[in-house]
Design an enzyme around this catalytic site. Sequence first.
Site, PDB file in Angstrom:
ATOM      1  NE  ARG A 137      -4.931  -4.336  -1.780  1.00  0.00           N
ATOM      2  CZ  ARG A 137      -4.510  -3.666  -2.847  1.00  0.00           C
ATOM      3  NH1 ARG A 137      -4.500  -2.351  -2.818  1.00  0.00           N
ATOM      4  NH2 ARG A 137      -4.103  -4.280  -3.923  1.00  0.00           N
ATOM      5  CE1 TYR A 138      -7.847  -7.546  -3.623  1.00  0.00           C
ATOM      6  CE2 TYR A 138      -5.455  -7.553  -3.498  1.00  0.00           C
ATOM      7  CZ  TYR A 138      -6.622  -7.051  -4.038  1.00  0.00           C
ATOM      8  OH  TYR A 138      -6.581  -6.067  -4.968  1.00  0.00           O
ATOM      9  NE  ARG A 141      -5.490 -12.262  -4.115  1.00  0.00           N
ATOM     10  CZ  ARG A 141      -6.799 -12.197  -3.924  1.00  0.00           C
ATOM     11  NH1 ARG A 141      -7.388 -13.002  -3.065  1.00  0.00           N
ATOM     12  NH2 ARG A 141      -7.525 -11.300  -4.554  1.00  0.00           N
ATOM     13  CB  CYS A 150      14.008  -1.578  -8.745  1.00  0.00           C
ATOM     14  SG  CYS A 150      12.549  -1.701  -7.709  1.00  0.00           S
ATOM     15  CB  CYS A 154       8.958   2.309 -13.102  1.00  0.00           C
ATOM     16  SG  CYS A 154       9.679   0.673 -13.318  1.00  0.00           S
ATOM     17  CB  CYS A 157       7.423   3.030  -8.911  1.00  0.00           C
ATOM     18  SG  CYS A 157       7.332   1.707  -7.681  1.00  0.00           S
ATOM     19  NE  ARG A 159       4.324  -2.247  -3.236  1.00  0.00           N
ATOM     20  CZ  ARG A 159       4.285  -3.332  -4.003  1.00  0.00           C
ATOM     21  NH1 ARG A 159       5.373  -3.787  -4.566  1.00  0.00           N
ATOM     22  NH2 ARG A 159       3.156  -3.975  -4.176  1.00  0.00           N
ATOM     23  CG  ASP A 318      -1.855   2.326  -8.725  1.00  0.00           C
ATOM     24  OD1 ASP A 318      -3.023   2.000  -8.998  1.00  0.00           O
ATOM     25  OD2 ASP A 318      -0.968   1.520  -8.405  1.00  0.00           O
ATOM     26  CG  ASP A 355      -4.800  -1.750  -7.166  1.00  0.00           C
ATOM     27  OD1 ASP A 355      -5.582  -2.056  -6.238  1.00  0.00           O
ATOM     28  OD2 ASP A 355      -3.765  -2.372  -7.437  1.00  0.00           O
ATOM     29  CE  LYS A 362      -3.953  -6.648  -8.857  1.00  0.00           C
ATOM     30  NZ  LYS A 362      -3.782  -6.881  -7.400  1.00  0.00           N
TER      31      LYS A 362
END
Length: 412
Positions: A137-138, A141, A150, A154, A157, A159, A318, A355, A362
């Site tokens: 996306r950037y 990177r 995981c 969370c 989350c 994702r 988010d 975001d 960001k």
Amino acid sequence: MQSNTFAGQNGEDPDSTRFQALKEFHSAGRGFWTDVSEASWTDWRWQLKNRITSLEQLQRLLPTLTPEEYAGTLLANKKLALSIPPYFFNLIDPADENCPIRRQVVPRGQETHAAPWEMSDPCGEDSHSPVPGLVHRYPDRVLFLVTDRCAAYCRYCTRSRMVSNASGYDFHPEFDRQIEYVRRHAEIRDVLLSGGDPLLLSDEKLVFLLERLRAIPHVEFLRIGTRIPVFLPQRITPGLCAMLKNHHPLFISIHSNHPRELTTEMREALGRLADAGIPLGNQSVLLRHVNDDAVTMRAHVQKLLMCRVKPYYIYQCDLITGSAHLRASVRKGLEIMESLRGHTSGYAVPQYVIDAPGGGGKVPVNPEYVLSRNNDRVVIRNFEGRIFEYPEAADGTPLVRPPVRIEEPEFV
Ligand code: SF4
């Protein structure tokens, strides 16, 4: 302006007392697991094998489960699985249904409430994915997803569409294609391993990935994003640290949200990583009734520094579907930033970011310290609210004499 009354006061001020209590380090203890051997308890694989994953287990261990939590847990395995290692479970206060640790990992029925502006992929990752498991996306990177698992899940989350595979996303990274993409794109100088949690992979699998990425000449540095030191500090073994040390420059971003997560076990795990020469940063998500107050956040950032971790980002939560009950307001985030900047060490002050919904990346969000700019000066305020002027010509050149014409200030 945020009050600063609790700083440095003794005795009666309840904020001061709470602040000091939050800054103390405690062990998570053994809780229900006193009969487990020390060797098992400190073995990360034992912790994983004995995670709380079902409604029956949760009801037995947490008799104070509310109807809201009962409803959420009933549905969790179709949305985002329930999973809590015994170590982390011990941080939950069973007497407090709004315990900040509990709110992060115990599902609630409110997760089924969906607003029209909420999304399953709020950062637009899937639309920036040239090969499965890679997000570009950037410009310089990439995000390199290695697993959908995981240690704990969370409830906010970003994702949650893929992690735990409860909703059938069926994530399958293709390491060869992901690595080949990085190799073919000379502009990629920074690779962030994430997931799911990369530190759930075996040491051998991590070596395989890190060695292959490190062998690409234009990859300047590697990062790992992980919540393992929070959920499962037992995983940060001396062997893992010795292996990671071979792949410098390697940075690790942890994800801790509340000072109570920073136990003596976690502090020791982070110390092992820091001793391996790994720069550590923390990313927190601003969460309603978890860390959306100045006292909690200040204790958290100061405690992170004591664990050799630089507070790096505070994320606005988010717009993930079903997360409204956990989202704190931007106004609250700005108040917290105001309460940190100038009131504590600069190293303790993270960058607050949103975001941008839908994949805009960001965006830093800051309280306003520049009040106006005009032809001869910039007007600023400091953390105490005092106003200062910095002489400077409108084109940015140093001012040597007062300008001939004074223009109306431009208010920022
Ligand atoms: S550890 Fe990270 S990837 Fe896993 S559920 Fe939590 S926020 Fe999501």
